[in-house]
Structures are given as C-alpha cells and as structure tokens.
Design an enzyme around this catalytic site. Sequence first.
Site, short mmCIF file in Angstrom:
data_model
loop_
_atom_site.label_atom_id
_atom_site.label_comp_id
_atom_site.label_asym_id
_atom_site.label_seq_id
_atom_site.Cartn_x
_atom_site.Cartn_y
_atom_site.Cartn_z
CG ASN A 245 12.62 -18.32 -5.28
OD1 ASN A 245 13.23 -18.65 -4.27
ND2 ASN A 245 13.15 -18.41 -6.48
CE1 TYR B 186 18.66 -23.47 -11.90
CE2 TYR B 186 20.69 -23.88 -13.11
CZ TYR B 186 19.66 -24.32 -12.31
OH TYR B 186 19.62 -25.64 -11.92
CE1 TYR C 222 18.02 -11.78 -7.44
CE2 TYR C 222 15.76 -12.47 -7.07
CZ TYR C 222 16.95 -12.59 -7.76
OH TYR C 222 17.07 -13.53 -8.75
CD GLU D 89 12.87 -13.08 -19.32
OE1 GLU D 89 11.98 -13.96 -19.27
OE2 GLU D 89 12.59 -11.87 -19.29
N GLY E 39 25.64 -16.11 -7.73
CA GLY E 39 24.54 -15.18 -7.98
C GLY E 39 24.95 -13.75 -7.71
CD GLU F 294 11.31 -19.35 -12.71
OE1 GLU F 294 10.78 -19.32 -13.84
OE2 GLU F 294 12.05 -18.45 -12.28
#
Length: 157
Positions: free
Chosen positions: A123, A85, A130, A82, A96, A25
């Site tokens: 990203n 990864y 998502y 939060e 994921g 990030e």
Amino acid sequence: MLVRPAIPTDVPTLLRFIVELAEFEREPDAVRASEEQLREALFGSDPHVFAHVALFDEQVVGMAVWFLNFSTWEGTHGIYLEDLYVTPAARGRGAGRALLTALAGICVDRGYARLELSVLDWNLSAIGFYRSLGAAAMDEWTVQRLAGSALVALARE
C-alpha cells in the site's frame, strides 16, 4: 472536516467501513465481527477499544479504530491504530490527516509516547501518506501472530 469520538449510532457505519477496508486489503471474507460485538467493544461497561470518525458535510466519511498499548522502555502508554479508513469519494480532502491529528492530540494531551500503526507493504500510497506526516518505518521489526488452531494448540499445552 470535523472529527469526533464515535457514538453508538455510528456502529453500522463503522462495521461497513471495516468490511470495505477488508475488501481493499484483499481479505473480503475475513470480517467476522457483528454490530453487537462492535457496539459492546466500543461502548460496553469497560471498553478497551475506541473509535473516532471524520465528518464532511455532516456525513461520516472516515474512521480511526484504536486501543492503548504500553511501552516498557518509555514507561507509558501509546495508541495503536488498528484501522484507518476513509471512503474513496472523500480521499484527498484531509479526513485521514484530521483523524491522525486527533489521535496525536490525545497522545500529547495524555503524555503517551507513541502513535503506532501497521500498513501493508504493497500500500504505497498509505506508506507515502504516513511518511509525509513524519512516521518512521520500523524495518527491523516483523509482526508475528498466533491465531486460530495455533493459538488453541498453544493454550492447551
């Protein structure tokens, strides 16, 4: 792919993943957390943060660190993710998705209204991932943060 709640012996791996995520990030020097802090937060006498790990061939390859939030409109809790990864070598193998499936299951089982997360606007692969799961962007909302000297200054008023 197996997902399970994190256990105390996972703490060094979780912290390593947190550092790797910060590097990804573009904030390589931002992590200040220690193993001791993480262990206390996750496994102390009154934890308010939780973690799940994904295992492939008995190796931890991913993590989800989360906590409860609350929707006044819905009148019930939700989960705020939060950190999600997955190690680069394990990406594309379903870790994921498996982690998010586990958190969605917790939400449904406990009657929680939402599973929320933030993603960096650059990203695009994560955003696509998502969205493929049915997540919707909250485009009208902007995250605001008080931290550091601004937080201290406000607290001293």
